[in-house]
Enzyme design. Structure first.
Site, PDB file in Angstrom:
ATOM      1  CG  ASP A 159      -2.100   0.969   1.016  1.00  0.00           C
ATOM      2  OD1 ASP A 159      -3.189   0.480   0.643  1.00  0.00           O
ATOM      3  OD2 ASP A 159      -1.937   2.198   1.204  1.00  0.00           O
ATOM      4  CG  ASP A 184     -27.474 -16.833 -26.892  1.00  0.00           C
ATOM      5  OD1 ASP A 184     -26.900 -15.752 -26.600  1.00  0.00           O
ATOM      6  OD2 ASP A 184     -28.671 -16.895 -27.194  1.00  0.00           O
ATOM      7  CG  HIS A 241     -20.061  11.468  -1.799  1.00  0.00           C
ATOM      8  ND1 HIS A 241     -21.305  12.037  -1.897  1.00  0.00           N
ATOM      9  CD2 HIS A 241     -20.116  10.596  -0.755  1.00  0.00           C
ATOM     10  CE1 HIS A 241     -22.081  11.517  -0.962  1.00  0.00           C
ATOM     11  NE2 HIS A 241     -21.392  10.653  -0.253  1.00  0.00           N
ATOM     12  CB  THR A 294     -25.886 -17.208 -34.927  1.00  0.00           C
ATOM     13  OG1 THR A 294     -25.471 -15.845 -35.095  1.00  0.00           O
ATOM     14  CG2 THR A 294     -27.220 -17.244 -34.203  1.00  0.00           C
ATOM     15  CE1 TYR A 327     -23.869   8.939   3.598  1.00  0.00           C
ATOM     16  CE2 TYR A 327     -24.204   9.317   1.255  1.00  0.00           C
ATOM     17  CZ  TYR A 327     -23.351   9.185   2.343  1.00  0.00           C
ATOM     18  OH  TYR A 327     -21.996   9.312   2.185  1.00  0.00           O
TER      19      TYR A 327
END
Length: 823
Positions: free
Chosen positions: A34, A551, A229, A553, A266
């Site tokens: 770190d 999936d 923020h 083709t 919040y």
């Protein structure tokens, strides 16, 4: 060979969780570096986002994968609690509504919680205030309470996991900035810091918002944007001091986490203070080249200075919503740096060109331990343990990795964090990046465009409004009618009755060429593609657990040339990684070609007069391909259909695309052809029982569970076959039809038998042919045809019946050109 040497870059909540998970699996040679300080015996505060994160863990998410990550995080962190050190404080979560729209959204979210088995309950305003006494009773219309949500103590969780990993043999070293990733050939060999070299066989970047810079060291675009923020703490609030702490002792919070999403806010308790988080301010992207200059006066480099003016609206609304806070003041605040991505998902996976270099970035505390568990499984077992199509590093196209695209869409993600997003809502930024060569013709016809990846795709055409009649009545549900039009049903009906022209250019396609192409593809696909030139095969890509990765083709156009229709960039990544010594080239041809789907009972009448080859069944039958000319334009024609009607996917070079469109559209006037959008295509494919990978099918399902076991060759050997044979059936994808013609669902809703949740809706559409809503539901394997089930839609219970998989033309006569009776 001995155990691999693992090196993790970043000792935050993700890196420490990953070290714990790896050592729990028995791996001892794990080193964690770190750039911040790591002092043994102290609480880990390295200076990244984990060190200041408010720690909200709301488990419920529209994505089952993200919900699962959060559930595991809450459970694991709760198990790490020690006296005096809480890694998780299960105070619960309370989301309140101040608008009718939000109240309805909370009912939808309650459904998601039920699907995941998360306790959740819609509350009255009085019940909300009883749980959180600071609320103004007069402003709240109701709320959603999730008692197992709570607060993650990230530093405590990091420390606990770090200590446990160290006890098992891991080494954590601080003050180490990685300046070079070492490699030999195409494999990683370690990293170099300013003063040391660390050897490793596997390097995992868990560097948080430094992850994009770290990716640059290995020529990897990690599409994340660090953004500020706002978070602030109030002064002491007298009424909080008077609240009992519910016996939590050393915890600094007893009140549930409160989300007031109608105002982008919040709140969480800090003892006798309230913490306020705000997403309503302008996006604040961080210039990483000036990070340390910008944060020089802050306590850590992940905290930008608080910008009080941006917070003024948040404070005014807080004083209104929580009146007891009005007399307090902001005593501490900062703009914390977090990572945002173009679609809001984390970035997980291995470098496409450097074996052993892995990424686990843009992961918030909420999902940290869950992401780490899956990463540990993926790295050591070769495949993830959950579906990751919304998290995989390889999910973006090159156009989506451009700096301006990443910046703009990530900023939009920040703005919309708490917005009510409709599942069909088109993106508002970075539009017009890619479009078919007939885009101008579509605009002239009144096309309403939605976006698929970066592609502009017609959803419907306003010029078809005159086709709408009483047969195209759609249930009068305001939510279901958003970003939709009854024209969709008219276009679908016209396709069934006559013929429709569909822009399929955004369907991603690749060419696989080379002398070993057939062998290579057959080894990976569930069906053998070494068949005569002109054959088209529908097949699956499975992972090592037998789950359906995709999936596809596959059209054989030459001895050494195949064209594949695929689901996205992840398929290209998967194929390229699995080339052994085969002489194979994989080329993305999506951007240089275009495609028009011509489907309907009169498709042959439209195309045959323009075409250079015979289009009758005995010359170009179902699941056949040919190269031809239409009106003199060179095309490749595949006799396949995603709507269950006669017709072709017709491919041409971009230079000829507009002319091809014009000639087909002009010829179509004689047979009543309509231009039709992708919304009609979705209606038709659900009527016909065709699955959509990523919605109805994913890697957590086997072919039989998904109802596509027919795409697995019985005598064919392929990657994932052994695991598939040993894997039990754990769910089924079933088709259900609404008992009431007025009932409608969209996807994600819980499915119940009696009062027990047995699964959820994967996709749905109102059918003009059946006159009712048809839905696919992923349910327990014992839920069978003929059974009655209930689907909860915004808190209302709707009755459905499990039916045969295919509602329209189950024998397949229409798609084979043998026109039968619809029904």
């Amino acid at each position: 060979m001995g155990q691999p040497r693992f090196l993790i870059i970043g000792a935050g909540v993700v890196g420490s969780s990953l070290a714990d998970e790896l050592t729990a699996l028995g791996h001892r040679d794990v080193t964690v570096l770190d750039r911040g300080p790591l002092v043994p015996g102290t609480t880990a505060m390295t200076g990244g986002s984990s060190s200041h994160a408010p720690g909200l863990v709301f488990q419920t998410n529209a994505s089952p994968t993200m919900t699962g990550f959060a559930q595991y995080t809450a459970q694991k962190f709760g198990s790490l609690n020690q006296p005096g050190s809480l890694s998780f404080n299960a105070v619960g979560g309370l989301e309140v509504a101040t608008t009718p729209q939000r109240l309805a959204e909370l009912a939808r979210k309650e459904g998601w919680a039920k699907v995941a088995g998360i306790p959740a309950e819609l509350l009255t305003p009085a019940e909300c205030v009883a749980l959180h006494p600071l609320l103004d009773r007069g402003l709240v219309l109701g709320g959603l309470h999730t008692p197992t949500d709570g607060l993650a103590g990230a530093p405590a969780a990091i420390t606990a996991q770090m200590n446990r990993a160290i006890e098992r043999g891991a080494v954590f070293i601080g003050d180490q900035v990685v300046v070079e990733v070492l490699r030999r050939g195409g494999s990683v060999t370690g990293v170099r810091t300013a003063d040391r070299v660390f050897r490793a066989d596997v390097v995992i970047s868990c560097a948080g918002f430094w992850g994009a810079q770290l990716g640059e060291l290995v020529d990897l675009v990690v599409p994340l944007v660090p953004m500020g923020h706002q978070y602030a703490k109030t002064s002491a609030i007298e009424s909080l001091s008077a609240l009992p702490d519910s016996g939590r002792g050393h915890a600094d919070a007893a009140l549930p986490i409160l989300r007031h999403q109608d105002a982008d806010l919040y709140y969480r308790q800090h003892g006798n203070q309230i913490g306020i988080g705000y997403y309503g301010h302008r996006p604040m992207p961080v210039d990483m080249n000036r990070l340390y200059e910008a944060t020089a006066d802050e306590s850590m480099p992940s905290m930008l200075p608080f910008t009080a003016a941006d917070f003024d609206p948040a404070w005014a609304e807080t004083a209104r919503m929580l009146p007891d806070v009005a007399s307090a003041e902001v005593v501490d605040g900062f703009n914390g740096i977090f990572s945002f991505t173009p679609d809001g998902g984390p970035m997980m996976g291995e470098h496409p060109g450097l074996d052993g270099f892995w990424v686990a970035e843009a992961v918030w505390v909420t999902h940290s331990a869950g992401v780490a568990k899956t990463m540990a499984h993926w790295i050591t077992q070769g495949t993830p343990d959950v579906d990751l199509h919304g998290c995989d590093l390889a999910r973006f196209t090159d156009a989506q990795l451009r700096p301006d695209y990443v910046a703009d869409t990530s900023a939009q993600g920040f703005v919309e964090v708490y917005d009510i997003i409709h599942p069909r809502e088109p993106r508002s930024v970075q539009r017009g990046i890619a479009a078919s060569p007939f885009h101008a013709r579509q605009v002239a016809a009144g096309a309403v465009f939605h976006v698929g990846r970066q592609w502009e795709r017609p959803a419907w055409y306003e010029s078809n409004a005159h086709l709408v009649d009483a047969r195209h009545h759609y249930p009068a549900d305001e939510w279901a009618r958003r970003h939709w039009s009854p024209i969709v049903l008219a276009e679908a009906a016209a396709t069934r009755e006559r013929v429709g022209l569909y822009d399929m250019t955004s369907l991603m396609r690749i060419e696989v060429t080379g002398p070993d192409a057939a062998t290579f593809l057959s080894r990976l696909l569930t069906r053998n593609v070494d068949r005569p030139i002109g054959t088209v095969v529908y097949a699956l890509l499975l992972d090592a657990r037998g789950g359906v990765r995709s999936d596809v083709t596959v059209a054989r156009l030459g001895d050494d040339r195949f064209q594949l229709g695929i689901n996205g960039p992840m398929d290209i990544d998967w194929l390229r990684r699995r080339r052994d010594a085969e002489a194979v080239t994989i080329t993305d041809i999506t951007a240089v070609t275009c495609c028009i789907g011509v489907w309907g009972p009169r498709a042959r009448d439209l195309v045959a007069p323009l075409c250079s080859i015979d289009l009758r069944d005995n010359t170009l039958g179902y699941y056949k391909a040919a190269e031809a000319t239409i009106a003199g334009i060179a095309v490749t024609m595949l006799r396949i259909s995603y709507v269950g009607e006669l017709g072709w996917e017709i491919y041409a070079g971009n230079a000829d695309g507009q002319q091809l469109w014009d000639r087909l559209a002009e010829a179509g006037k004689t047979v009543g052809a309509v231009l039709a959008g992708r919304s009609a295509l979705d209606v038709l494919r659900i009527e016909k029982g065709y699955r959509s990978w990523g919605h109805d099918v994913n890697a957590e399902m086997t072919p039989d569970e998904a109802g596509i076991g027919f795409a697995v060759g019985k005598k064919h050997d392929f990657f994932g076959r052994e695991a598939l044979l040993e894997r039990p059936i754990r769910c089924r994808l079933q088709t259900v039809v609404a008992d009431d013609p007025a009932a409608v669902v969209l996807g994600g809703e819980p499915v119940l038998v009696d009062t027990e949740v047995v699964g959820h809706v994967t996709s749905a559409a109102f059918s003009p042919t059946v006159g009712r809503t048809i839905a696919y539901v992923k349910v327990r394997p014992d839920v069978d045809i003929g059974e009655h089930v209930s689907i909860e839609y915004f808190g209302r219970t709707l009755d459905f019946t499990v039916t045969d998989p295919v509602l329209v033309d189950p024998a397949g006569d229409r798609v084979k050109g043998l026109i039968g009776v619809v029904g």
